[in-house]
Scaffold this active site. Structure first.
Site, mmCIF file in Angstrom:
data_model
loop_
_atom_site.group_PDB
_atom_site.id
_atom_site.type_symbol
_atom_site.label_atom_id
_atom_site.label_comp_id
_atom_site.label_asym_id
_atom_site.label_seq_id
_atom_site.Cartn_x
_atom_site.Cartn_y
_atom_site.Cartn_z
ATOM 1 C CE1 TYR A 108 13.521 -22.248 5.441
ATOM 2 C CE2 TYR A 108 15.142 -23.104 6.996
ATOM 3 C CZ TYR A 108 14.710 -22.107 6.128
ATOM 4 O OH TYR A 108 15.465 -20.983 5.974
ATOM 5 C CD GLU A 196 14.600 -19.866 2.821
ATOM 6 O OE1 GLU A 196 14.060 -19.274 1.865
ATOM 7 O OE2 GLU A 196 14.442 -19.533 4.007
#
Ligand code: GDP
Ligand code: MN
Length: 389
Positions: A108, A196
């Site tokens: 992530y 993101e």
């Protein structure tokens, strides 16, 4: 403002981000054509302004042209409901067809504006693929955070430190520095509010690649970023908020049945709280702004009434720049023009309040006056037509 995954990937690619090869398709034949060009397997992904598509059936690894065609046909023109959309979902009008990647590891990586430090903050984790909100809740220790000093910019040692923390090899840490720099520069240079990459994957060949990408931008900076503004997709946005913005109104649709027409964002928030305290639910947030003309008040009524759940309207004005008599004229005009039948509660205070009340009282219309905010909220809740018991 949000943009689509394929657009975010194009933006980031221009800053050096490694992304899978792919193309966009608006029809099944086009998706099949893109897949043929890439070779199999391909991954076909619904493009909507929301995540959680994988779990909702909006992403599929396909092995043949027929599979691509059938999947594309099943998605295009329909609404996709995910954990991040409302019950209606978001319409799928385009698909991203990409070369399939063999995944060894999912990481992530996110960049956000941290209000506390007033800086861009990097958030990273070895646990990719999961939603960050869930991760923050279930395994808060799995999140690595790092703040970027705006005067220094992103420093090479920061990339290395994060790369080590993510368990990357020496070669991958070099690639990670490129990935992170692309995110940071795109964020900084384009007035983004969020980048993101989830997941950022280590492929089975050992290289890093951005499998998903999400970007949001500061709406107030769009005037100086025409290339970003051009990426807007109104089809993904609430049409009511759009129509309201054209009249200088800030409108946000909510779930309740008490329509709100208020001046000032703070008063609007307070009124919504008071409605809830009185046992009701607001149908919307609406700020008519300062100096609202009767025309703008009528536009506000029209906007609120596009929501079929509205059963009563509460007008709450504290006039400083505004004038109560103007707003009152607008309310009377709206009531007549729109042939209203539902109850309207009006609370006026401030500049020209006496003139405003006169207009309301002299109108002969069944408008309900209230003196205080608490009284207005309670009256609106009580004025709702009796719900089926
Ligand atoms: P989201 O669910 O909306 O965040 O969509 P993502 O783009 O993150 O895709 C969801 C999941 O699909 C990812 O976490 C991956 O596990 C999987 N996925 C996406 N692309 C590929 C691919 O090229 N190969 C494989 N094996 N899985 C993929
Ligand atoms: Mn994702």
């Amino acid at each position: 403002m949000d943009i689509h995954e394929h657009q975010a990937k194009d933006v980031l690619r221009a800053f050096g981000m490694p992304v899978p090869q792919g193309g966009i398709a608006f029809a099944p034949e086009q998706a099949m054509h893109e897949a043929r060009k890439l070779g199999f397997p391909v991954v076909v992904k619904a493009q909507i302004h929301a995540g959680g598509r994988g779990a909702a059936g909006g992403v599929r690894l396909c092995q043949s042209e027929a599979e691509v065609g059938a999947f594309a046909l099943s998605l295009l023109g329909r609404n996709l409901v995910t954990k991040q959309t409302d019950a209606q979902g978001k319409p799928v009008h385009r698909l991203l067809v990409e070369q399939g990647t063999e995944i060894a590891k999912e990481l992530y990586l996110g960049l956000v504006l941290d209000r506390k430090s007033e800086r861009i903050m990097i958030v990273a984790s070895r646990e990719g693929g999961m939603e960050i909100e869930d991760l923050a809740e279930d395994q808060p220790d799995a999140l690595i955070r790092m703040v970027i000093d705006p005067a220094m910019g992103l420093l090479p040692f920061q990339s290395r430190e994060l790369g080590f923390a993510l368990g990357l090899s020496a070669h991958q840490i070099g690639q990670f520095a490129i990935v992170l720099r692309a995110c940071y520069r795109a964020f900084r240079d384009l007035d983004a509010t969020m980048v993101e990459i989830n997941p950022l994957v280590v492929s089975s060949a050992g290289g890093l690649i951005a499998l998903d990408a999400k970007m949001s931008f500061d709406t107030n900076a769009l005037f100086r970023r025409p290339n970003v503004a051009a990426l807007r997709d109104p089809g993904q946005e609430d049409p009511r908020e759009d129509a309201a913005a054209e009249h200088g109104l800030s409108y946000v649709g909510l779930d309740g049945d008490i329509g709100c027409i208020i001046n000032g964002a703070g008063l609007a928030m307070a009124t919504m709280d008071m409605i809830q305290l009185a046992g009701g639910q607001p149908a919307n947030f609406l700020d008519i702004g300062g100096g609202a003309s009767p025309e703008r008040v009528v536009a506000a009524f029209r906007t609120v009434l596009t929501d079929p759940n509205v059963s009563v309207i509460l007008v709450n004005i504290f006039a400083g720049i505004n004038r109560c008599d103007w707003v009152a004229s607008g309310v009377v005009q709206a009531y007549r023009e729109l042939n209203l039948t539902l109850p309207v509660v009006v609370r006026l205070a401030g500049t020209n309040v006496d003139e405003g009340r006169c207009i309301i009282d002299a109108s002969g219309l069944p408008l309900i006056s209230a003196d205080t905010l608490a009284e207005a909220a309670a009256t609106a809740v009580a004025a709702r037509p009796a719900l089926a018991a």
